[in-house]
Structures are given as C-alpha cells and as structure tokens.
Design a protein around this motif. Structure first.
Motif, PDB file in Angstrom:
ATOM      1  N   ILE A   6      -1.886  15.104  22.363  1.00 37.50           N
ATOM      2  CA  ILE A   6      -2.608  16.152  21.641  1.00 37.50           C
ATOM      3  C   ILE A   6      -3.547  15.519  20.616  1.00 37.50           C
ATOM      4  O   ILE A   6      -4.719  15.868  20.523  1.00 37.50           O
ATOM      5  CB  ILE A   6      -1.621  17.128  20.973  1.00 37.50           C
ATOM      6  CG1 ILE A   6      -0.883  17.931  22.053  1.00 37.50           C
ATOM      7  CG2 ILE A   6      -2.336  18.054  19.988  1.00 37.50           C
ATOM      8  CD1 ILE A   6       0.300  18.717  21.553  1.00 37.50           C
ATOM      9  N   LEU A  21       1.200  24.348  21.130  1.00 32.78           N
ATOM     10  CA  LEU A  21       0.422  23.876  22.279  1.00 32.78           C
ATOM     11  C   LEU A  21       1.346  23.409  23.404  1.00 32.78           C
ATOM     12  O   LEU A  21       1.130  23.740  24.575  1.00 32.78           O
ATOM     13  CB  LEU A  21      -0.521  22.749  21.854  1.00 32.78           C
ATOM     14  CG  LEU A  21      -1.632  23.142  20.876  1.00 32.78           C
ATOM     15  CD1 LEU A  21      -2.333  21.898  20.351  1.00 32.78           C
ATOM     16  CD2 LEU A  21      -2.616  24.092  21.509  1.00 32.78           C
ATOM     17  N   THR A  24       3.060  26.126  25.593  1.00 31.17           N
ATOM     18  CA  THR A  24       2.289  26.835  26.618  1.00 31.17           C
ATOM     19  C   THR A  24       2.579  26.290  28.011  1.00 31.17           C
ATOM     20  O   THR A  24       2.286  26.951  29.000  1.00 31.17           O
ATOM     21  CB  THR A  24       0.772  26.730  26.365  1.00 31.17           C
ATOM     22  OG1 THR A  24       0.365  25.362  26.511  1.00 31.17           O
ATOM     23  CG2 THR A  24       0.375  27.274  25.005  1.00 31.17           C
ATOM     24  N   ALA A  26       1.052  23.795  29.203  1.00 29.57           N
ATOM     25  CA  ALA A  26      -0.225  23.269  29.686  1.00 29.57           C
ATOM     26  C   ALA A  26      -0.190  21.741  29.766  1.00 29.57           C
ATOM     27  O   ALA A  26       0.608  21.084  29.103  1.00 29.57           O
ATOM     28  CB  ALA A  26      -1.346  23.715  28.747  1.00 29.57           C
ATOM     29  N   ASP A  30      -5.564  20.400  30.738  1.00 27.83           N
ATOM     30  CA  ASP A  30      -5.800  21.775  30.273  1.00 27.83           C
ATOM     31  C   ASP A  30      -6.277  21.767  28.820  1.00 27.83           C
ATOM     32  O   ASP A  30      -7.191  22.511  28.454  1.00 27.83           O
ATOM     33  CB  ASP A  30      -4.525  22.618  30.373  1.00 27.83           C
ATOM     34  CG  ASP A  30      -4.084  22.904  31.791  1.00 27.83           C
ATOM     35  OD1 ASP A  30      -4.918  22.909  32.714  1.00 27.83           O
ATOM     36  OD2 ASP A  30      -2.859  23.127  31.980  1.00 27.83           O
ATOM     37  N   LEU A  31      -5.656  20.931  27.986  1.00 26.15           N
ATOM     38  CA  LEU A  31      -6.051  20.838  26.585  1.00 26.15           C
ATOM     39  C   LEU A  31      -7.483  20.332  26.463  1.00 26.15           C
ATOM     40  O   LEU A  31      -8.267  20.864  25.675  1.00 26.15           O
ATOM     41  CB  LEU A  31      -5.097  19.929  25.811  1.00 26.15           C
ATOM     42  CG  LEU A  31      -5.397  19.770  24.327  1.00 26.15           C
ATOM     43  CD1 LEU A  31      -5.332  21.112  23.593  1.00 26.15           C
ATOM     44  CD2 LEU A  31      -4.445  18.765  23.697  1.00 26.15           C
ATOM     45  N   ALA A  34      -9.755  23.202  27.363  1.00 30.02           N
ATOM     46  CA  ALA A  34      -9.793  24.203  26.288  1.00 30.02           C
ATOM     47  C   ALA A  34     -10.689  23.725  25.149  1.00 30.02           C
ATOM     48  O   ALA A  34     -11.509  24.481  24.618  1.00 30.02           O
ATOM     49  CB  ALA A  34      -8.383  24.487  25.776  1.00 30.02           C
ATOM     50  N   TRP A  35     -10.548  22.473  24.771  1.00 30.69           N
ATOM     51  CA  TRP A  35     -11.371  21.915  23.698  1.00 30.69           C
ATOM     52  C   TRP A  35     -12.848  21.975  24.085  1.00 30.69           C
ATOM     53  O   TRP A  35     -13.698  22.349  23.284  1.00 30.69           O
ATOM     54  CB  TRP A  35     -10.944  20.476  23.412  1.00 30.69           C
ATOM     55  CG  TRP A  35     -11.584  19.922  22.177  1.00 30.69           C
ATOM     56  CD1 TRP A  35     -11.102  19.963  20.924  1.00 30.69           C
ATOM     57  CD2 TRP A  35     -12.853  19.256  22.101  1.00 30.69           C
ATOM     58  NE1 TRP A  35     -11.985  19.359  20.053  1.00 30.69           N
ATOM     59  CE2 TRP A  35     -13.068  18.923  20.754  1.00 30.69           C
ATOM     60  CE3 TRP A  35     -13.823  18.918  23.033  1.00 30.69           C
ATOM     61  CZ2 TRP A  35     -14.208  18.269  20.324  1.00 30.69           C
ATOM     62  CZ3 TRP A  35     -14.961  18.268  22.603  1.00 30.69           C
ATOM     63  CH2 TRP A  35     -15.144  17.939  21.258  1.00 30.69           C
ATOM     64  N   ARG A  55      -3.564  29.301  31.222  1.00 29.92           N
ATOM     65  CA  ARG A  55      -3.063  28.252  30.319  1.00 29.92           C
ATOM     66  C   ARG A  55      -4.158  27.737  29.407  1.00 29.92           C
ATOM     67  O   ARG A  55      -3.953  27.560  28.212  1.00 29.92           O
ATOM     68  CB  ARG A  55      -2.457  27.088  31.112  1.00 29.92           C
ATOM     69  CG  ARG A  55      -1.086  27.386  31.630  1.00 29.92           C
ATOM     70  CD  ARG A  55      -0.418  26.132  32.121  1.00 29.92           C
ATOM     71  NE  ARG A  55       0.923  26.472  32.548  1.00 29.92           N
ATOM     72  CZ  ARG A  55       1.576  25.864  33.496  1.00 29.92           C
ATOM     73  NH1 ARG A  55       1.014  24.850  34.124  1.00 29.92           N
ATOM     74  NH2 ARG A  55       2.785  26.223  33.823  1.00 29.92           N
ATOM     75  N   LEU A  59      -4.412  28.051  25.272  1.00 34.40           N
ATOM     76  CA  LEU A  59      -4.722  26.930  24.387  1.00 34.40           C
ATOM     77  C   LEU A  59      -5.946  27.249  23.533  1.00 34.40           C
ATOM     78  O   LEU A  59      -5.968  26.978  22.330  1.00 34.40           O
ATOM     79  CB  LEU A  59      -4.970  25.658  25.198  1.00 34.40           C
ATOM     80  CG  LEU A  59      -3.781  25.076  25.943  1.00 34.40           C
ATOM     81  CD1 LEU A  59      -4.240  23.963  26.868  1.00 34.40           C
ATOM     82  CD2 LEU A  59      -2.725  24.570  24.978  1.00 34.40           C
ATOM     83  N   THR A  60      -6.958  27.815  24.173  1.00 34.28           N
ATOM     84  CA  THR A  60      -8.185  28.172  23.456  1.00 34.28           C
ATOM     85  C   THR A  60      -7.877  29.150  22.335  1.00 34.28           C
ATOM     86  O   THR A  60      -8.364  28.992  21.214  1.00 34.28           O
ATOM     87  CB  THR A  60      -9.214  28.777  24.428  1.00 34.28           C
ATOM     88  OG1 THR A  60      -9.480  27.827  25.462  1.00 34.28           O
ATOM     89  CG2 THR A  60     -10.518  29.104  23.733  1.00 34.28           C
ATOM     90  N   LEU A  63      -6.207  27.284  19.487  1.00 34.61           N
ATOM     91  CA  LEU A  63      -7.148  26.417  18.780  1.00 34.61           C
ATOM     92  C   LEU A  63      -8.149  27.229  17.974  1.00 34.61           C
ATOM     93  O   LEU A  63      -8.532  26.823  16.869  1.00 34.61           O
ATOM     94  CB  LEU A  63      -7.861  25.493  19.761  1.00 34.61           C
ATOM     95  CG  LEU A  63      -6.957  24.488  20.475  1.00 34.61           C
ATOM     96  CD1 LEU A  63      -7.738  23.744  21.543  1.00 34.61           C
ATOM     97  CD2 LEU A  63      -6.312  23.534  19.495  1.00 34.61           C
TER      98      LEU A  63
END
Length: 76
Positions: A6, A21, A24, A26, A30-31, A34-35, A55, A59-60, A63
């Motif tokens: 992360i 996070l 989830t 994920a 996936d992270l 999302a970023w 997923r 995350l979105t 965040l």
C-alpha cells in the motif's frame, strides 16, 4: 495486499486506512488502478478504458474519503 505494498503506491498512510483497503480483498494492481482513476480519470476515459469494477470502486471511495478529510487548521 500488505501495508508495504500500500505504501509503495500511496506513500505513508495510517493503519486504519491500510486496514480498510486490505479489508476490500483487492489486489495491489486494483489499488494502482484506483489511484490512477483518482488522479488521471480524464486520461483513462479518453483512452476508452472501462469504468472501474467493484473492488477498484471500493478502493476509490476509500481514497476519496481520505482526501476529503480536513487537515489541520492553518496557523493565523
């Protein structure tokens, strides 16, 4: 996904956000996605990429919530 993974994407985060996070289910990919959606959504949509899945969407949301939290009041 681990705390170190992360941090490799987001930089330092608090343990509560990291736990949310991870919860989830994920993946690291996936992270990253999302970023990217949070910081480059116009570019990704311009490429014709599909909207994020559930997923990545979760995350979105996490965040975005983190970004919306007010920081310390400015010194006067």
């Amino acid at each position: 996904m681990t705390y170190d993974e992360i941090v490799s994407v987001l930089g330092p985060v608090d343990s509560e956000l990291a736990a949310s996070l991870v919860a989830t289910g994920a993946s690291l990919e996936d992270l990253r996605e999302a970023w990217n959606w949070l910081h480059n959504d116009d570019a990704l949509m311009g490429e014709g990429r599909p909207l994020p899945g559930s997923r990545v969407g979760a995350l979105t949301d996490l965040l975005e919530t983190e970004d919306d939290e007010p920081g310390p009041a400015p010194a006067s």
